[in-house]
Enzyme design. Structure first.
Site, PDB file in Angstrom:
ATOM      1  N   ASP A   1      35.593  31.464  26.212  1.00  0.00           N
ATOM      2  CA  ASP A   1      36.051  32.477  27.174  1.00  0.00           C
ATOM      3  C   ASP A   1      35.833  33.899  26.673  1.00  0.00           C
ATOM      4  O   ASP A   1      36.134  34.215  25.518  1.00  0.00           O
ATOM      5  CB  ASP A   1      37.552  32.305  27.436  1.00  0.00           C
ATOM      6  CG  ASP A   1      37.839  31.047  28.236  1.00  0.00           C
ATOM      7  OD1 ASP A   1      36.895  30.275  28.499  1.00  0.00           O
ATOM      8  OD2 ASP A   1      39.018  30.857  28.578  1.00  0.00           O
TER       9      ASP A   1
ATOM     10  N   ASP B   1      36.450  23.424  36.002  1.00  0.00           N
ATOM     11  CA  ASP B   1      36.700  23.504  34.566  1.00  0.00           C
ATOM     12  C   ASP B   1      36.713  22.108  33.941  1.00  0.00           C
ATOM     13  O   ASP B   1      36.545  21.103  34.645  1.00  0.00           O
ATOM     14  CB  ASP B   1      38.032  24.246  34.328  1.00  0.00           C
ATOM     15  CG  ASP B   1      37.976  25.100  33.078  1.00  0.00           C
ATOM     16  OD1 ASP B   1      37.168  24.801  32.178  1.00  0.00           O
ATOM     17  OD2 ASP B   1      38.755  26.060  32.998  1.00  0.00           O
TER      18      ASP B   1
HETATM   19  C1  GLA Z   1      39.347  28.041  30.890  1.00  0.00           C
HETATM   20  C2  GLA Z   1      38.131  28.747  31.481  1.00  0.00           C
HETATM   21  C3  GLA Z   1      38.500  30.156  31.922  1.00  0.00           C
HETATM   22  C4  GLA Z   1      39.623  30.064  32.940  1.00  0.00           C
HETATM   23  C5  GLA Z   1      40.805  29.310  32.361  1.00  0.00           C
HETATM   24  C6  GLA Z   1      41.882  29.045  33.380  1.00  0.00           C
HETATM   25  O1  GLA Z   1      39.779  28.626  29.710  1.00  0.00           O
HETATM   26  O2  GLA Z   1      37.078  28.791  30.551  1.00  0.00           O
HETATM   27  O3  GLA Z   1      37.380  30.816  32.468  1.00  0.00           O
HETATM   28  O4  GLA Z   1      39.144  29.442  34.098  1.00  0.00           O
HETATM   29  O5  GLA Z   1      40.421  28.036  31.836  1.00  0.00           O
HETATM   30  O6  GLA Z   1      42.946  28.297  32.867  1.00  0.00           O
END
Ligand code: GLA
Length: 424
Positions: free
Chosen positions: A221, A163
């Site tokens: 997301d 990430d």
């Molecule tokens: C980000 C990513 C998600 C997930 C969260 C975890 O938002 O885009 O897919 O991995 O972090 O904290």
């Protein structure tokens, strides 16, 4: 289980030959879009195992899921990676500076968990963050690339989702390739998934991302929400001239997890997500509680003919060919195998975003969708039983679609009219 026909030894030998520390990723992995399961969308950062023992991020959840992947047929359908997302970590590194799992929720440690997953014939994936912290505030890999990559390799990790939270102080365009090189240096084949684009200003130059990552997140997301699924589909349509040319064996755009089997998507909407993700050559990463999936939704997730589109060896990402705003219809196509003479086969998704109650009949020819083989196509409905033949691509078809539903066809070119058995 999908098999390459090669022994593990042969695969390892080939990969060792391909791994080239110091260059781009080029690790010989993810030749088709990765398939698996990931904790995040469904289980988030639930750490309260006392009150929610079945739902907290823990070794129990991962083991239960690995069990279900095999016993419920997901592994046979091609789903392979079991991936723990954020919140697996302890807040402190160990005395040697290594990452460690939360000792209460992962009492046997990650190596034992990866061994369990491997013993099921599956692969194990893990989440980290290229910055100081993960998005949920656990230790990131910044300043620790070599030791963390080696720790993952020592544990038997097969897939790393990296990430990009807490990165304002670093150059992510140096950090992601550097971590990829650290992974390569371990000698273990590890799929590298990057959220690198999420930390960049637009317009984004995707070429280095494609060079250094097996897949990358293109958008924000996903959540268990039809509006969000629609927004991602529209985003991919709007950006297709930028995104589609990037995709191919070893490097994929990632529109985020499948949310099929959860609380919000209807069965028809679930088919839409499955169909469009297959057309997009997107990773198929389920995020649902595999212990509680209704059979109809499981059938969507395990539809082998749709999965065959997703996993087509040509690896060409499909595109939205038609947006008919008057009739509220999108038509998406993806070139797939078999290639007959000079002509591709195609997956064709007709997605209706009408919401006026009854199914609606759309009149459209294959030629309108860009399919022009003069001797026609043999057509199969991938969510149904219908099979028919179209001798002339300019003949109008009647495609009946439920509200917010999809019809997904596979059209295979017929090389000569003599091969037709039936005309619709
Ligand atoms: C980000 C990513 C998600 C997930 C969260 C975890 O938002 O885009 O897919 O991995 O972090 O904290």
């Amino acid at each position: 289980m999908i098999s390459t026909g090669l022994t593990d030894f042969a695969v390892g030998f080939i990969l060792l030959g391909i791994l080239r520390p110091g260059y781009g990723l080029d690790n010989g992995l993810a030749l088709t879009p990765p398939m698996g399961w990931m904790t995040w969308e469904r289980f988030r950062c639930e750490t309260n195992c006392k009150d929610y023992p079945d739902e907290c991020i823990s070794e129990k959840l991962i083991r239960d899921t690995a069990d279900m992947m095999v016993s419920e047929g997901y592994a046979d359908a091609g789903y392979e990676y079991v991936i723990v997302d954020d919140c697996w970590l302890s807040h402190k590194r160990d005395s040697d500076g290594r990452l460690q799992a939360d000792p209460d929720r992962f009492p046997n440690g990650i190596k034992a968990l990866a061994d369990y997953v491997h013993a099921k014939g599956l692969k194990f994936g893990i989440y980290e963050d290229i910055g100081t912290y993960t998005c949920m505030g656990y230790p990131g890999v910044d300043g620790h690339h070599e030791i963390d990559a080696q720790t993952f390799a020592d544990w038997g990790v097969d897939y790393v989702k990296m990430d990009a939270c807490y990165t304002s102080h670093i150059n992510v365009s140096e950090a992601f390739p550097d971590f990829g090189r650290a992974l390569n240096k371990t000698g273990r084949p590890i799929v590298f998934s990057c959220s690198w684009p999420t930390a960049l200003e637009k317009p984004i130059n995707f070429e280095p991302i494609k060079q250094h990552c097996n897949l990358w997140r293109n958008n924000g997301d996903i959540s268990d929400d039809w509006g969000m699924v629609k927004a991602i589909i529209r985003h991919f349509a709007g950006e297709q001239d930028n995104y589609a040319p990037l995709a191919g064996p070893g490097h994929w755009n990632d529109p985020d997890m499948l949310v099929i089997g959860n609380y919000q998507l209807s069965l028809e909407q679930s088919k839409v997500q499955m169909a469009i993700w297959a057309i997009l050559a997107a990773p198929l990463l389920m995020s649902t509680d595999l212990r509680n999936v209704y059979p109809e939704y499981k059938a969507v997730l395990q539809n082998e003919r749709v999965i065959a589109v997703s996993q087509d060896v040509l690896g060409i990402q499909g595109r939205r060919i038609i947006e008919d705003t008057k009739n509220h219809l999108h038509v998406w196509t993806r070139p797939v195998t078999p290639v007959v003479g000079e002509e591709y086969s195609y997956a064709i998704a007709f997605w209706s975003y009408r919401n006026d109650g009854n199914p609606h009949t759309f009149k459209i020819s294959l030629k309108d969708a860009g399919l022009t083989n003069p001797t026609g196509y043999s057509v199969e409905d991938l969510f149904g039983d219908d099979k028919f033949e179209v001798t002339d691509p300019s003949v109008e078809l009647k495609v009946r679609i439920t509200p917010y539903g999809v019809v997904l066809y596979k059209a295979t070119p017929v090389s000569s009219k003599a091969n037709f058995t039936q005309v619709k």
